[in-house]
Structures are given as structure tokens and as C-alpha cells.
Design an enzyme around this catalytic site. Structure first.
Site, PDB file in Angstrom:
ATOM      1  N   SER A 140       0.869  -1.188   0.000  1.00  0.00           N
ATOM      2  CA  SER A 140       0.000   0.000   0.000  1.00  0.00           C
ATOM      3  C   SER A 140       0.903   1.235   0.000  1.00  0.00           C
ATOM      4  O   SER A 140       2.068   1.151   0.416  1.00  0.00           O
ATOM      5  CB  SER A 140      -0.852   0.000   1.276  1.00  0.00           C
ATOM      6  N   TYR A 153      -2.150  -0.598  10.448  1.00  0.00           N
ATOM      7  CA  TYR A 153      -2.168  -0.906   9.011  1.00  0.00           C
ATOM      8  C   TYR A 153      -0.875  -0.409   8.354  1.00  0.00           C
ATOM      9  O   TYR A 153      -0.209  -1.158   7.627  1.00  0.00           O
ATOM     10  CB  TYR A 153      -3.390  -0.248   8.373  1.00  0.00           C
TER      11      TYR A 153
HETATM   12  P1  NDP Z   1     -10.909  -6.843  -0.100  1.00  0.00           P
HETATM   13  O1  NDP Z   1     -11.478  -6.678   1.273  1.00  0.00           O
HETATM   14  O2  NDP Z   1     -11.820  -7.038  -1.248  1.00  0.00           O
HETATM   15  O3  NDP Z   1      -9.855  -8.037  -0.128  1.00  0.00           O
HETATM   16  C1  NDP Z   1      -9.203  -8.540   0.984  1.00  0.00           C
HETATM   17  C2  NDP Z   1      -9.236 -10.050   0.874  1.00  0.00           C
HETATM   18  O4  NDP Z   1      -8.439 -10.626   1.895  1.00  0.00           O
HETATM   19  C3  NDP Z   1     -10.648 -10.602   1.007  1.00  0.00           C
HETATM   20  O5  NDP Z   1     -10.929 -11.431  -0.091  1.00  0.00           O
HETATM   21  C4  NDP Z   1     -10.609 -11.387   2.307  1.00  0.00           C
HETATM   22  O6  NDP Z   1     -11.425 -12.541   2.207  1.00  0.00           O
HETATM   23  C5  NDP Z   1      -9.119 -11.736   2.415  1.00  0.00           C
HETATM   24  N1  NDP Z   1      -8.700 -11.948   3.804  1.00  0.00           N
HETATM   25  C6  NDP Z   1      -8.757 -11.064   4.832  1.00  0.00           C
HETATM   26  N2  NDP Z   1      -8.332 -11.646   5.947  1.00  0.00           N
HETATM   27  C7  NDP Z   1      -7.979 -12.915   5.627  1.00  0.00           C
HETATM   28  C8  NDP Z   1      -7.488 -14.023   6.359  1.00  0.00           C
HETATM   29  N3  NDP Z   1      -7.255 -13.951   7.676  1.00  0.00           N
HETATM   30  N4  NDP Z   1      -7.253 -15.170   5.701  1.00  0.00           N
HETATM   31  C9  NDP Z   1      -7.484 -15.266   4.380  1.00  0.00           C
HETATM   32  N5  NDP Z   1      -7.960 -14.264   3.623  1.00  0.00           N
HETATM   33  C10 NDP Z   1      -8.205 -13.100   4.262  1.00  0.00           C
HETATM   34  O7  NDP Z   1     -10.017  -5.553  -0.329  1.00  0.00           O
HETATM   35  P2  NDP Z   1      -8.858  -5.261  -1.392  1.00  0.00           P
HETATM   36  O8  NDP Z   1      -9.004  -6.064  -2.609  1.00  0.00           O
HETATM   37  O9  NDP Z   1      -8.799  -3.800  -1.487  1.00  0.00           O
HETATM   38  O10 NDP Z   1      -7.560  -5.713  -0.567  1.00  0.00           O
HETATM   39  C11 NDP Z   1      -6.548  -6.534  -1.114  1.00  0.00           C
HETATM   40  C12 NDP Z   1      -5.188  -6.051  -0.630  1.00  0.00           C
HETATM   41  O11 NDP Z   1      -4.956  -4.748  -1.172  1.00  0.00           O
HETATM   42  C13 NDP Z   1      -5.075  -5.915   0.899  1.00  0.00           C
HETATM   43  O12 NDP Z   1      -3.838  -6.419   1.309  1.00  0.00           O
HETATM   44  C14 NDP Z   1      -5.141  -4.413   1.107  1.00  0.00           C
HETATM   45  O13 NDP Z   1      -4.453  -4.018   2.270  1.00  0.00           O
HETATM   46  C15 NDP Z   1      -4.451  -3.924  -0.146  1.00  0.00           C
HETATM   47  N6  NDP Z   1      -4.744  -2.528  -0.476  1.00  0.00           N
HETATM   48  C16 NDP Z   1      -6.032  -2.102  -0.656  1.00  0.00           C
HETATM   49  C17 NDP Z   1      -6.296  -0.781  -0.914  1.00  0.00           C
HETATM   50  C18 NDP Z   1      -7.678  -0.255  -1.090  1.00  0.00           C
HETATM   51  O14 NDP Z   1      -7.871   0.971  -1.031  1.00  0.00           O
HETATM   52  N7  NDP Z   1      -8.688  -1.087  -1.344  1.00  0.00           N
HETATM   53  C19 NDP Z   1      -5.192   0.207  -1.020  1.00  0.00           C
HETATM   54  C20 NDP Z   1      -3.872  -0.362  -0.830  1.00  0.00           C
HETATM   55  C21 NDP Z   1      -3.670  -1.668  -0.564  1.00  0.00           C
HETATM   56  P3  NDP Z   1     -12.171 -13.174   3.500  1.00  0.00           P
HETATM   57  O15 NDP Z   1     -12.733 -12.013   4.244  1.00  0.00           O
HETATM   58  O16 NDP Z   1     -13.166 -14.092   2.922  1.00  0.00           O
HETATM   59  O17 NDP Z   1     -11.097 -13.901   4.238  1.00  0.00           O
END
Ligand code: NDP
Length: 256
Positions: A140, A153
Site C-alpha cells: 500500500s 495498518y
Molecule cells: P478486499 O477486502 O476485497 O480483499 C481482501 C481479501 O483478503 C478478502 O478477499 C478477504 O477474504 C481476504 N482476507 C482477509 N483476511 C484474511 C485471512 N485472515 N485469511 C485469508 N484471507 C483473508 O479488499 P482489497 O481487494 O482492497 O484488498 C486486497 C489487498 O490490497 C489488501 O492487502 C489491502 O491491504 C491492499 N490494499 C487495498 C487498498 C484499497 O484501497 N482497497 C489500497 C492499498 C492496498 P475473507 O474475508 O473471505 O477472508
């Protein structure tokens, strides 16, 4: 070698692959010919995305190292050794630092950083055995600069970039590269959740809250997940062999 031939039949494993950036990456890597494994806690979104990419959906909480080991075995049984490991699963939260609980700190560090360590270590033997393999961390812009109201975070993402750089150096002469992508606010369920949280505490509508998040990106727009997915695909192409140890921003100029 043509890029389509290169990814054809090779295994891309994506954590957090059911939604948002992970699901977009699955679509792009599948379109380029890769076999896809998707990990996450909830099976329903994983299966929905897997159906679109002819992929393998595997329920796995990445904060549990044994569960990751079992999930990687299941993924290998379906799709062969891992060539592209996309460490994307992550969570966020926001609170003033003084009111940030130790529980929130532990949960965010466990999911965003310690789980990345486990995924990297458990995927490493496959990646080192494959020709021209890739480890890609989704970090990020909060891994590159401080973020008010999001200390755990930002700390987790700074740590993730440190992990990425260290592995890139340690394995620089191997056939694997290690890189991170650093987006600003992306239009995914994570931003939907943030907007809902802001709306609750500020009495603004969720739409206004989303606009306030978009306004924090220097170009005033939320990043499209397909843009992040295109960067992930690009790193996986053979032409990116010499990109190693990079923290690549996609942020509309936010960190410029
Ligand atoms: P989402 O919430 O759509 O994606 C996050 C995913 O991580 C979900 O599919 C969730 O699935 C999974 N997840 C969370 N916790 C766990 C766990 N303990 N075990 C397995 N899977 C897990 O958001 P994004 O697509 O935005 O996020 C993806 C990445 O991008 C993250 O690392 C985020 O920090 C990063 N990011 C996002 C930004 C944004 O503005 N959206 C900006 C910068 C970085 P489930 O809940 O089913 O486990």
C-alpha cells in the site's frame, strides 16, 4: 517468448482471491493462461470468482500457518507447483492511535505481515524450483508513508515492504523475483467498509465518505482494481525478469 505462452498452464496462487484486487488479478492471470488457486476465509466469494476463472477455491485463514500449509498442498494437487505467489490478503481498520486496541494491532499485523511471512516461506520451495517465478506482495502507499488513524495498518505494510526488499536481496541470483505493489485507495470492498465506518462516525452518507476517500488520492479518483491487476500480470511476464525488490506505486500521484 510470447507472453501468452509463458503463463499458459502455470500455477498462480492468490491469497484473498475472492474479492477486490485478488479477484481482478485472478481474472487477468487466467486470461493470460495461468491456472488459478484462490484462498480466503469465506468460501462463497472464492467460489464465485473461481467459477469465472476455472480456478480452485480453498477456504483458508492465512493467520493459521498450518492451514496455509494444507491449502498450498490442496492447491498444488489441483494446479501443480506454484510459479506465481500473489500475497494479497489483508485487512484494515481506522481509529485514533490512543484508542487503537492491542487486539486490533495484533489482528492486523497477523493478517497483513505475519501471514505474508508464512505464505512466502511455505511457497518458497516451489518458487525456487520453477523457472522465472514471482512473489508479489500487495502492500500500500501506507507502506511508504505514515497514515493517520491507521497506525497498525501502515506499520504492517511498512513491514511487508521490508520483508519484500529483504527477500529480493537474499534471492537476487535465484530464478525468482520479489516485488510489492503499493496502491492508494482502490475501489474494492475494503474501501466500501471504510466508507461505511466513516459514515457511521461522521454522520456523512456512505457516498460522501467514499468521495472523501477518493479525494485523498492526489488525482481525486479511486484506483480501479483492474489497474492493480494489470500491474500484477505485468510483473509476472518474462519481460519483467529484471524488476526485483521494487515497491511499485499505483496511486494517481499520491506519493509523488
Ligand atoms: P478486499 O477486502 O476485497 O480483499 C481482501 C481479501 O483478503 C478478502 O478477499 C478477504 O477474504 C481476504 N482476507 C482477509 N483476511 C484474511 C485471512 N485472515 N485469511 C485469508 N484471507 C483473508 O479488499 P482489497 O481487494 O482492497 O484488498 C486486497 C489487498 O490490497 C489488501 O492487502 C489491502 O491491504 C491492499 N490494499 C487495498 C487498498 C484499497 O484501497 N482497497 C489500497 C492499498 C492496498 P475473507 O474475508 O473471505 O477472508
Amino acid at each position: 517468448m510470447a507472453e501468452n505462452d509463458w503463463l499458459q498452464g502455470r500455477h498462480a496462487l492468490i491469497t484473498g482471491g475472492g474479492t477486490g484486487i485478488g479477484a481482478a488479478a485472478a481474472t487477468h492471470l487466467h486470461a493470460a493462461g495461468a491456472k488459478i488457486s484462490l484462498l480466503g476465509r469465506r468460501l462463497e466469494p472464492l467460489e464465485r470468482t473461481a467459477a469465472l476463472v476455472d480456478g480452485k477455491a480453498i477456504a483458508c485463514d492465512v493467520t493459521d500457518r498450518d492451514a496455509i500449509a494444507r491449502a498450498f498442498d490442496e492447491a498444488r494437487a489441483a494446479n501443480g507447483p506454484i510459479s506465481f505467489l500473489i500475497v494479497n490478503a489483508g485487512i484494515g481498520d481506522s481509529a485514533p492511535f490512543g484508542r487503537t486496541s492491542r487486539e486490533a494491532w495484533d489482528r492486523i499485523i497477523a493478517t497483513n505481515l505475519s501471514a505474508a511471512f508464512d505464505c512466502a516461506q511455505l511457497g518458497l520451495p516451489d518458487l525456487l524450483a520453477q523457472e522465472d517465478s514471482r512473489m508479489v506482495f500487495i502492500a500500500s502507499v501506507a507502506g511508504l508513508k505514515g497514515a493517520a488513524y491507521a497506525a497498525p495498518y501502515a506499520a504492517s505494510k511498512h513491514g511487508l515492504i521490508g520483508l519484500m526488499r529483504s527477500l529480493a536481496v537474499e534471492f537476487a541470483t535465484s530464478n525468482m523475483t520479489v516485488n510489492a505493489i503499493c496502491p492508494a485507495f482502490v475501489d474494492t470492498p475494503m474501501v466500501d467498509d471504510s466508507a461505511a465506518r466513516i459514515s457511521k462516525v461522521s454522520k456523512r452518507s456512505e457516498d460522501e465518505a467514499r468521495q472523501s476517500l477518493a479525494a485523498m488520492n492526489r488525482h481525486g479518483k479511486l484506483i480501479h482494481p483492474d489497474g492493480v491487476a494489470t500491474m500484477i500480470l505485468s510483473i509476472c511476464l518474462p519481460q519483467s525478469r529484471d524488476v526485483n525488490g521494487a515497491a511499485l506505486t499505483i496511486d494517481g500521484g499520491t506519493t509523488a
